[in-house]
Scaffold this active site. Structure first.
Site, PDB file in Angstrom:
ATOM      1  N   GLY A  85      -4.080 -22.144 -12.629  1.00 24.02           N
ATOM      2  CA  GLY A  85      -5.181 -21.603 -13.427  1.00 24.02           C
ATOM      3  C   GLY A  85      -6.280 -22.644 -13.484  1.00 24.02           C
ATOM      4  O   GLY A  85      -6.015 -23.830 -13.748  1.00 24.02           O
ATOM      5  N   LYS A  86      -7.511 -22.244 -13.217  1.00 23.05           N
ATOM      6  CA  LYS A  86      -8.605 -23.216 -13.155  1.00 23.05           C
ATOM      7  C   LYS A  86      -8.727 -24.030 -14.439  1.00 23.05           C
ATOM      8  O   LYS A  86      -8.893 -25.253 -14.411  1.00 23.05           O
ATOM      9  CB  LYS A  86      -9.928 -22.515 -12.837  1.00 23.05           C
ATOM     10  CG  LYS A  86     -10.023 -21.980 -11.427  1.00 23.05           C
ATOM     11  CD  LYS A  86     -11.378 -21.363 -11.162  1.00 23.05           C
ATOM     12  CE  LYS A  86     -11.446 -20.817  -9.734  1.00 23.05           C
ATOM     13  NZ  LYS A  86     -11.296 -21.869  -8.720  1.00 23.05           N
ATOM     14  N   GLY A 129     -10.924 -28.238  -6.055  1.00 26.42           N
ATOM     15  CA  GLY A 129     -12.125 -28.077  -6.866  1.00 26.42           C
ATOM     16  C   GLY A 129     -11.884 -28.402  -8.326  1.00 26.42           C
ATOM     17  O   GLY A 129     -12.734 -28.998  -8.998  1.00 26.42           O
ATOM     18  N   ASP A 130     -10.714 -28.018  -8.836  1.00 23.81           N
ATOM     19  CA  ASP A 130     -10.393 -28.294 -10.236  1.00 23.81           C
ATOM     20  C   ASP A 130     -10.207 -29.793 -10.466  1.00 23.81           C
ATOM     21  O   ASP A 130     -10.620 -30.338 -11.493  1.00 23.81           O
ATOM     22  CB  ASP A 130      -9.133 -27.541 -10.645  1.00 23.81           C
ATOM     23  CG  ASP A 130      -9.298 -26.039 -10.532  1.00 23.81           C
ATOM     24  OD1 ASP A 130     -10.424 -25.551 -10.745  1.00 23.81           O
ATOM     25  OD2 ASP A 130      -8.307 -25.347 -10.219  1.00 23.81           O
TER      26      ASP A 130
END
Length: 304
Positions: free
Chosen positions: A39-40, A251-252
């Site tokens: 989950g981002k 990215g996270d």
């Protein structure tokens, strides 16, 4: 001491290793199956916490075993979970991630309990927003909740990092309130209305977003690095050399590393460079949260 509040999603991720992208109607055989907490929102909270910053997570999971796995992962990373709700009517969010030989991924997500993160939940957590230095948001929870979170953060004069992913329509005035907007090339294309498919195109386009919204825009471009535009002159953030095993969470990890850099007094460009080192270590393993580096691991690997 500095503090961060992350408001966003928690997902239970399943990773299927495939040799190629299946065609419609084709049944493909996966050579491996792995699971991980994701989950981002949760990923970004874990990365900040693993770098040593006190971090609160605001979100929701289902009343099921997957939700417990996600909470256990946050607890292990040191994330404070006072404002994670249990939703009895929805399952925990889930992501099915296809992993290919070059480390690239495709994902399908069921938002589940993430859709229940409400404006009232954010109002309940206002004290955490008030006492945090940075508020981090993504777009895997309802838009009205994101907007309320940004309003509260600016009410208390806090810095806002919006990872505008997945891309979704937001009013211009909401984007203007964000201090930093972080997107990948697909999301950047959505917001700019132009295809961002190269470093050169990002350099050409991001200054227009900086001028329109008056804030800092960062576009991550995978193996091509990233571009940050916090002035009229965009800066290329080169990729950090590593062996890419699987890119989920890159990215996270970047978002979490960028927040850490800002809190350490780095310039925005230096914070982005530090964030790239975090991403490089993350993609060297399968998974997201479990692969995200600690501050000590960054120092040992890169001597920074």
């Amino acid at each position: 001491m500095s503090q961060v509040a992350v408001i966003g999603s928690l997902n239970y991720d399943m990773f299927l290793t495939l040799s190629d992208v299946p065609r419609i109607g084709e049944t493909a055989n996966a050579s491996a199956l792995k699971t991980a907490a994701g989950g981002k929102g949760a990923n970004q909270a874990v990365q900040v916490a693993k770098l040593g910053i006190p971090t609160y997570m605001v979100g929701s999971v289902g009343d099921d075993w997957m939700g417990q796995v996600l909470k256990d992962s946050l607890k292990d990373a040191g994330v404070k979970m006072d404002y994670i709700n249990t939703c009895p009517s929805e399952p925990t969010g889930m992501g099915i991630v296809d992993v290919f030989p070059d480390g690239s991924v495709m994902a399908v997500i069921n938002h589940g309990a993430n859709g229940s993160v409400s404006v009232q939940d954010v109002l309940t957590a206002e004290k955490v927003i008030e006492t945090s230095d940075i508020v981090i948001l993504q777009l895997e929870i309802p838009s009205e909740t994101v907007i309320q979170s940004i309003n509260l953060a600016k009410k208390h004069k806090k810095k806002v990092i919006l990872n505008a992913a997945p891309a979704a329509e937001l009013p211009d005035e909401v984007l203007e309130m964000c201090d930093y907007v972080i997107v990948n090339e697909i999301e950047a294309s959505f917001y700019t209305g132009e295809a961002i498919d190269s470093i050169e195109k990002a350099i050409e386009t991001l200054p227009k977003m900086k001028q329109k919204y008056g804030n800092c825009w960062i576009c991550t471009l995978g193996k091509n690095g990233a571009v940050i535009c916090d002035s009229e002159n965009p800066v290329i953030i080169p990729i950090v050399s590593t062996e890419a095993v699987e890119t989920t969470g890159a990215g996270d990890s970047f978002v979490g590393g960028f927040a850490y850099g800002l809190l350490q007094g780095m310039t925005q460009t230096d914070a982005a460079k530090f964030a790239s080192h975090c991403s490089a270590l993350t993609i060297s393993q399968v998974g997201a949260q479990n692969a995200m580096p600690t501050r000590q691991q960054i120092t040992q690997r890169y001597n920074i």
